[in-house]
Design a protein around this motif. Sequence first.
Motif, PDB file in Angstrom:
ATOM      1  N   GLU A 176       0.829  -1.213   0.000  1.00 18.26           N
ATOM      2  CA  GLU A 176       0.000   0.000   0.000  1.00 18.26           C
ATOM      3  C   GLU A 176       0.864   1.263   0.000  1.00 18.26           C
ATOM      4  N   GLU A 177       1.959   1.232   0.732  1.00 16.70           N
ATOM      5  CA  GLU A 177       2.819   2.413   0.829  1.00 16.70           C
ATOM      6  C   GLU A 177       3.797   2.532  -0.335  1.00 16.70           C
ATOM      7  N   ASN A 178       3.923   1.466  -1.126  1.00 21.26           N
ATOM      8  CA  ASN A 178       4.857   1.452  -2.264  1.00 21.26           C
ATOM      9  C   ASN A 178       4.156   0.887  -3.489  1.00 21.26           C
ATOM     10  N   PRO A 179       3.172   1.609  -4.022  1.00 24.72           N
ATOM     11  CA  PRO A 179       2.420   1.091  -5.173  1.00 24.72           C
ATOM     12  C   PRO A 179       3.364   0.721  -6.319  1.00 24.72           C
ATOM     13  N   GLY A 180       3.147  -0.468  -6.873  1.00 23.27           N
ATOM     14  CA  GLY A 180       3.981  -0.919  -7.985  1.00 23.27           C
ATOM     15  C   GLY A 180       5.211  -1.685  -7.547  1.00 23.27           C
ATOM     16  N   ILE A 181       5.358  -1.918  -6.241  1.00 24.80           N
ATOM     17  CA  ILE A 181       6.505  -2.670  -5.736  1.00 24.80           C
ATOM     18  C   ILE A 181       6.471  -4.090  -6.298  1.00 24.80           C
ATOM     19  N   THR A 182       7.610  -4.717  -6.401  1.00 24.15           N
ATOM     20  CA  THR A 182       7.685  -6.094  -6.905  1.00 24.15           C
ATOM     21  C   THR A 182       7.849  -7.068  -5.735  1.00 24.15           C
ATOM     22  N   VAL A 183       7.603  -8.338  -6.003  1.00 21.18           N
ATOM     23  CA  VAL A 183       7.817  -9.378  -4.988  1.00 21.18           C
ATOM     24  C   VAL A 183       9.271  -9.357  -4.522  1.00 21.18           C
ATOM     25  N   THR A 184      10.195  -9.175  -5.452  1.00 23.67           N
ATOM     26  CA  THR A 184      11.623  -9.125  -5.104  1.00 23.67           C
ATOM     27  C   THR A 184      11.902  -8.002  -4.120  1.00 23.67           C
ATOM     28  N   ASP A 185      11.325  -6.834  -4.371  1.00 29.96           N
ATOM     29  CA  ASP A 185      11.553  -5.694  -3.479  1.00 29.96           C
ATOM     30  C   ASP A 185      10.928  -5.918  -2.103  1.00 29.96           C
ATOM     31  N   VAL A 186       9.762  -6.546  -2.062  1.00 33.82           N
ATOM     32  CA  VAL A 186       9.136  -6.868  -0.769  1.00 33.82           C
ATOM     33  C   VAL A 186      10.029  -7.851  -0.013  1.00 33.82           C
ATOM     34  N   ALA A 187      10.552  -8.842  -0.727  1.00 32.99           N
ATOM     35  CA  ALA A 187      11.436  -9.834  -0.103  1.00 32.99           C
ATOM     36  C   ALA A 187      12.679  -9.166   0.482  1.00 32.99           C
ATOM     37  N   LEU A 188      13.251  -8.246  -0.253  1.00 32.42           N
ATOM     38  CA  LEU A 188      14.424  -7.520   0.249  1.00 32.42           C
ATOM     39  C   LEU A 188      14.071  -6.678   1.461  1.00 32.42           C
ATOM     40  N   HIS A 189      12.914  -6.050   1.433  1.00 35.64           N
ATOM     41  CA  HIS A 189      12.459  -5.203   2.543  1.00 35.64           C
ATOM     42  C   HIS A 189      12.348  -6.001   3.836  1.00 35.64           C
ATOM     43  N   TRP A 190      11.819  -7.215   3.763  1.00 33.24           N
ATOM     44  CA  TRP A 190      11.582  -8.039   4.953  1.00 33.24           C
ATOM     45  C   TRP A 190      12.658  -9.092   5.175  1.00 33.24           C
ATOM     46  N   ASN A 191      13.683  -9.120   4.330  1.00 33.83           N
ATOM     47  CA  ASN A 191      14.753 -10.108   4.461  1.00 33.83           C
ATOM     48  C   ASN A 191      14.184 -11.533   4.397  1.00 33.83           C
ATOM     49  N   ARG A 192      13.335 -11.765   3.408  1.00 33.12           N
ATOM     50  CA  ARG A 192      12.678 -13.056   3.185  1.00 33.12           C
ATOM     51  C   ARG A 192      12.983 -13.523   1.778  1.00 33.12           C
TER      52      ARG A 192
END
Length: 164
Positions: A59-75
């Motif tokens: 929601e806070e990063n519209p257009g984010i990718t799965v890769t970027d979410v993974a990097l954000h959460w270290n998953r």
Amino acid sequence: MTNTENVVLRNAKYHELDEKANIIYKFVTTYNDYIKTAHDYGTGEIINMVEVHTLTVIEENPGITVTDVALHWNRTKGAVSQIVAKLEKRGLIFRKKEDGNAKNVHLYVTDKGEFLSKAHKAYDIKELTWADKMLRQGFTTEEIVIFYKIMDRYTELLDLPRPE
């Protein structure tokens, strides 16, 4: 120093360190159980903390990718992909292919997802304010700041190579 004295010192050191490690272990296991427990964040939607925090990152990063979410959460991308699939199935997010490339998949929240994410933020403000108030009953502001610095550094240490 005799071998017996060496063993006694080593055992004493082990128990001293083990006592500290058990505090961390108890916190981590208790918190892990907490984040996996589903909550109602005020919308009637029952969702666990991992999923709702992933939703909020989207929601806070519209257009984010799965890769970027993974990097954000270290998953791993696989772990995040599973969460994203659950969020999509519940109608909270949608995927959109962009740039004419089928591999370029971006994530966006639906109206329902945005509503839940905002409710989650309000819930977290209330919960974290309560936790801060409770901590301040036994600790100074400086001690609480140091605690968070230590937690941050300890998290970094977990990613470092171990000595042989």
